[in-house]
Design an enzyme around this catalytic site. Structure first.
Site, PDB file in Angstrom:
ATOM      1  N   ASP A  97       0.846  -1.189   0.000  1.00 51.46           N
ATOM      2  CA  ASP A  97       0.000   0.000   0.000  1.00 51.46           C
ATOM      3  C   ASP A  97       0.883   1.242   0.000  1.00 51.46           C
ATOM      4  O   ASP A  97       1.890   1.296   0.715  1.00 51.46           O
ATOM      5  CB  ASP A  97      -0.890   0.004   1.244  1.00 51.46           C
ATOM      6  N   ASP A 199      -3.389   4.562  -2.436  1.00 53.83           N
ATOM      7  CA  ASP A 199      -4.555   4.986  -1.662  1.00 53.83           C
ATOM      8  C   ASP A 199      -5.125   6.291  -2.220  1.00 53.83           C
ATOM      9  O   ASP A 199      -4.384   7.204  -2.592  1.00 53.83           O
ATOM     10  CB  ASP A 199      -4.120   5.170  -0.202  1.00 53.83           C
ATOM     11  N   GLU A 262      -6.628   3.106  -6.107  1.00 53.21           N
ATOM     12  CA  GLU A 262      -7.933   3.147  -5.442  1.00 53.21           C
ATOM     13  C   GLU A 262      -8.676   4.369  -5.953  1.00 53.21           C
ATOM     14  O   GLU A 262      -8.260   5.506  -5.722  1.00 53.21           O
ATOM     15  CB  GLU A 262      -7.791   3.245  -3.926  1.00 53.21           C
ATOM     16  N   HIS A 323     -11.080  -3.567   2.893  1.00 45.74           N
ATOM     17  CA  HIS A 323     -11.056  -3.151   4.289  1.00 45.74           C
ATOM     18  C   HIS A 323     -11.971  -1.967   4.593  1.00 45.74           C
ATOM     19  O   HIS A 323     -12.118  -1.590   5.757  1.00 45.74           O
ATOM     20  CB  HIS A 323      -9.626  -2.792   4.688  1.00 45.74           C
ATOM     21  N   ASP A 324     -12.567  -1.362   3.564  1.00 46.17           N
ATOM     22  CA  ASP A 324     -13.449  -0.213   3.754  1.00 46.17           C
ATOM     23  C   ASP A 324     -14.913  -0.528   3.479  1.00 46.17           C
ATOM     24  O   ASP A 324     -15.754   0.365   3.599  1.00 46.17           O
ATOM     25  CB  ASP A 324     -13.032   0.932   2.829  1.00 46.17           C
TER      26      ASP A 324
END
Length: 530
Positions: A97, A199, A262, A323-324
């Site tokens: 990430d 991200d 993302e 994860h979101d």
């Protein structure tokens, strides 16, 4: 010639929740290393690690205090190097990430920036004087609730934060910031990282004139407060594509590295992140399955529109969870989660799996006293909290689900003694067995891995499509019943006849198909056409 990330399957590891090796209740790099054989056995090709950098953990690692280190909570740089080496020894790639939009307010850059308006690092962040009459300089909102501006008493200015006040946004219009962050990428590439998931990529550049964002006419009270405005001046500005191209050019200096973005944007804007002449992100994350209405007509339409929107030569990708977002088994139920697994692993393009989905993990209710997510704390009662999908991996029926010898940082699922990897590994009908067989079939068949894609006209709640080989290998028809009632499909493709290669019920392999395919409720089938 297809690259590994086109043929491969990516598996997201949330390090805090994957495996704890030292008993402190939080997962770590040594824990991840200890489970690499599981990932090899499952059949995935790459693991993507959510942030492991030194951090105050206000947003659990997405507030980075040092971009070229490892937080002691997770281990050391030496542990990371051993993990990379061990992954590569097993044929696994490792994706890291990268969090370039904002740093922690404890990063040395920001500490310097807030010391003085004249500090050389001041312009590394976004500072503005108060509005006339006082208050924030404009109406920009934080994704985590409230104003996106935080007042700094020492310098009598506000700084911008798209997320928490402890996550000040970097100024990507400053060339020194660009060079420093490209240097971060090079640091990890030199340590053997095989790519990056970037991200909030679409947030990187903001309007230099700082005008107000317009109101969202579709917003209603009770919705996510961030959506009250349309973020036209804070996200998806044209200049961001130049930055993506710079990142891509750097990765292209290394062999077969992948750049994943993302990006939560409408389809026509999402696909622009492939870049001019495909010199942008290799895989702008396609999150449509996460937010999709789960019915055949809607899914067929979004698949068709996505395929049509892809630039010439662009490679597609699909995601069921992360994860979101709430887990797929919680969104559509266990039975349809099996159908969703078949969908994900037979569509054209690179699939990304979220840890635990392969055993059917669900969201875990979090009591108020155990809440950790700052989004839920700041915007309570809207269903935005992310703790439920971040709970520890359920490895076995042992104490603490085999995740830790200590007290886990988030509560375990109450069903972990029944829903766990060890129990499902030897169960011929389990979700884990289904995933492993889907992955093995995909890997063995070029048509499923990289073949052409054709939607098939159907009726009712059956979604069907064909994956065609390019060199004369087997072709496959995939038929997915999105209803609890029986379904039926009789496409012209089955005039050739065939046999079921795999059913989501794991009980029809080899069954002959001649004409119509009868599906039980909540069943998907892969038919090898002859």
């Amino acid at each position: 010639m297809y690259l590994w990330w086109q043929r491969g399957i990516i598996y997201q590891v949330y390090p805090r929740s994957f495996m704890d090796a030292n008993g402190d209740g939080v997962g770590d790099l040594v824990g991840v290393l200890s489970r690499l054989d599981y990932l090899s056995w499952l059949g995935v090709d790459a693991l993507w690690l959510s942030p492991i950098y030194p951090s105050p953990m206000k947003d659990f690692g997405y507030d980075v205090a040092d971009y070229t280190g490892v937080d002691p909570l997770f281990g050391t740089l030496e542990d990371f190097d051993r993990l990379v080496q061990a992954a590569h020894a097993r044929g696994l790639k490792l994706i890291l990430d990268f969090v370039p939009n904002h740093s922690s307010d404890e990063h040395p850059w920001f500490r310097a920036a807030r010391r003085s308006r004249d500090d050389p690092k001041r312009d590394w962040y976004l500072w503005r004087d108060p509005a006339r009459g006082g208050g924030p300089p404009n109406n920009w909102l934080s994704c985590f609730g409230g104003s996106a501006w935080q007042y700094d008493r020492h310098s009598a200015q506000y700084y911008y934060h798209a997320f928490l006040p402890e996550q000040p946004d970097l100024n990507w219009r400053n060339p020194h910031v660009v060079e420093a962050m490209l240097g971060v990428l090079r640091f990890w590439l030199e340590r053997g990282v095989d790519g990056f998931r970037v991200d909030v990529l679409w947030h990187l550049v903001k309007d230099p004139d700082f005008p107000d964002n317009p109101p969202n006419p579709a917003w209603r009270a009770g919705m996510d407060p961030y959506q009250a405005l349309v973020p036209v001046h804070t996200t998806d500005l044209p200049e961001v594509h130049d930055i993506v191209a710079r990142m891509r050019a750097l990765l292209d200096e290394y062999r077969e590295r992948v750049l994943i973005g993302e990006i939560y944007l409408p389809l026509e804007r999402l696909v622009k992140y492939y870049g001019a002449d495909l010199r942008g992100a290799h895989l702008p994350f396609n999150f449509q399955l996460i937010h999709a209405q789960w019915d055949a007509a809607h899914l067929a339409r979004l698949i068709r529109e996505y395929e049509q929107a892809l630039p010439e030569g662009a490679w597609p990708n699909w995601v069921l969870g992360n994860h979101d977002q709430h887990r797929i088994a919680s969104r559509i139920g266990h039975s349809q989660a099996r159908v969703a697994a078949m969908l994900l692993l037979t569509l054209r393009g690179t699939p990304t799996l979220y840890y635990g989905d392969e055993i059917g993990m669900q969201d875990v209710p979090i009591p108020a006293e155990r809440l950790r997510d700052p989004l839920e704390r700041n915007v309570p009662g809207r269903g935005l909290g992310r703790d439920p999908e971040r709970t520890p991996m359920q490895w076995s029926a042992a104490a603490q689900a085999g995740f830790t010898a200590g007290e886990p940082w988030l509560p375990l699922a109450p069903d972990y003694r029944d829903v766990n990897a060890a129990a499902q590994r030897d169960d011929a009908k389990s979700m884990l067995t289904l995933y492993r067989r889907l992955i093995a079939l995909r890997r063995a068949e070029p048509a499923l891995e990289v073949g052409r894609f054709e939607l098939v006209e159907t009726e009712g709640q059956v979604l069907a499509y064909i994956r065609r080989s390019r060199r004369g290998e087997s072709d496959f028809l995939i038929a997915l019943n999105l209803d609890a009632r029986p379904g039926r499909v009789q496409p012209r493709a089955t005039d050739r006849g065939g046999a079921i290669a795999l059913s989501t019920h794991l009980d029809r392999a080899g069954e002959a198909v001649d004409g119509a395919i009868e599906l039980r409720g909540d069943e998907g089938a892969i038919v090898r056409l002859v």
